[in-house]
Design a protein around this motif. Structure first.
Motif: not given
Length: 296
Positions: A224-231, A238-246
């Motif tokens: 999993g990734g994101l255009p800008q790193k974050g959650l 587990h009700g937790i927002h996944m952390f993703c790098h860009d």
């Protein structure tokens, strides 16, 4: 291979099942099942058993029956290493049922130089059931390991020269530690995103020393990734927002925090997919990083 784990098992849904032509051809050739409906019945039956071991989302989504590794740009480097580097060793880390290591072997990587590892040995056993193989017909050694455990993988510095210590026969290995500095290639997908930013950093630092300090040695995969790193906006099971790098922060992690500057070349790209949310059935955007870390 892994994805968000959950304490509460969501009911399995056969309507999610979908294999493309390459996925179908690969499993059909391995199992000898050529009828699409019969193959679906076989995969769905095995899915129930795998899901009972640990209810990862990727099991529910049939990702264990789909090819990933051969669709990555770095895959050809893996096959080249298997062909051109004498004794090159390849580890599929977080292998789940072993569909990716099986694809690499089918495409020519020497079977006696491949290994697989996962936290759950039952997944590997289910792989034999899924592909209708045995440890004799598919003799790739499996190592049950928790890479965060020193018993499974002792912390080590990044090797700067090839190890001269004798390596036990691969089938006798009970931990990953003897493989430090020995692996020409490591594949790991849907694994890093299971952990926090700090956890991903720790994981990278633990896995990196396994790579042989020879130019061309490679770690690669996707998660999993994101255009800008974050959650991620949506929560995991587990009700937790996944952390993703860009792509840029992933590159910086490996080039400056794990390896010394100039030791590796990192390539990372963000891929956007549309997926159906299993709860709402709405189509939503999903991003993942496709990446490789190559020793220079």
């Amino acid at each position: 291979m892994a994805d968000e784990n959950r304490d509460e098992r969501r009911a399995l849904d056969e309507s999610i099942y979908k294999l493309d032509g390459a996925d179908f051809d690969f499993i059909s050739a391995a199992t000898g099942i050529t009828d699409p409906e019969e193959l679906k019945k076989h995969i769905v039956a095995v899915q129930r058993e795998i899901y009972a071991v640990h209810p990862y989302h990727c099991i529910r989504a049939f990702s264990f029956a789909k090819l990933k590794i051969s669709r990555f740009p770095a895959y050809q480097q893996l096959l080249k290493l298997g062909k051109e580097r004498p004794g090159a060793l390849f580890l599929d880390l977080g292998c789940c049922v072993g569909n990716d290591v099986r694809k690499a072997v089918a495409d020519g990587f020497p079977v006696n130089q491949a290994l697989a590892s996962d936290l759950h040995p039952e997944f590997w056993e289910m792989g034999h059931k899924l592909f209708k193989s045995t440890p004799e017909t598919f003799p790739v050694p499996f190592i049950a390991a928790d890479v965060f455990s020193d018993a499974s993988l002792a912390p080590s510095p990044i090797p700067t020269s090839a190890s001269t210590d004798p390596l036990p026969p691969l089938k006798e290995l009970t931990s990953l530690t003897p493989l430090v500095g020995r692996l020409s290639a490591i594949h790991t997908s849907a694994f890093f995103h299971l952990f926090s930013e700090d956890g991903q950093r720790t994981l990278a630092r633990r896995v990196a020393p396994l790579l042989a300090p020879e130019p061309g040695s490679i770690i690669f995969g996707a998660h999993g990734g994101l255009p800008q790193k974050g959650l991620r906006d949506r929560k995991n099971s587990h009700g937790i927002h996944m952390f993703c790098h860009d792509p840029q922060t992933w590159k910086e992690l490996w080039e400056t925090e794990v390896f010394e500057p100039g030791q590796v070349r990192v390539e990372a790209s963000l891929v956007e997919n549309l997926r159906q949310d299993p709860a709402t059935r709405a189509m939503v955007s999903s991003y993942h990083l496709v990446w490789s870390v190559t020793r220079l």
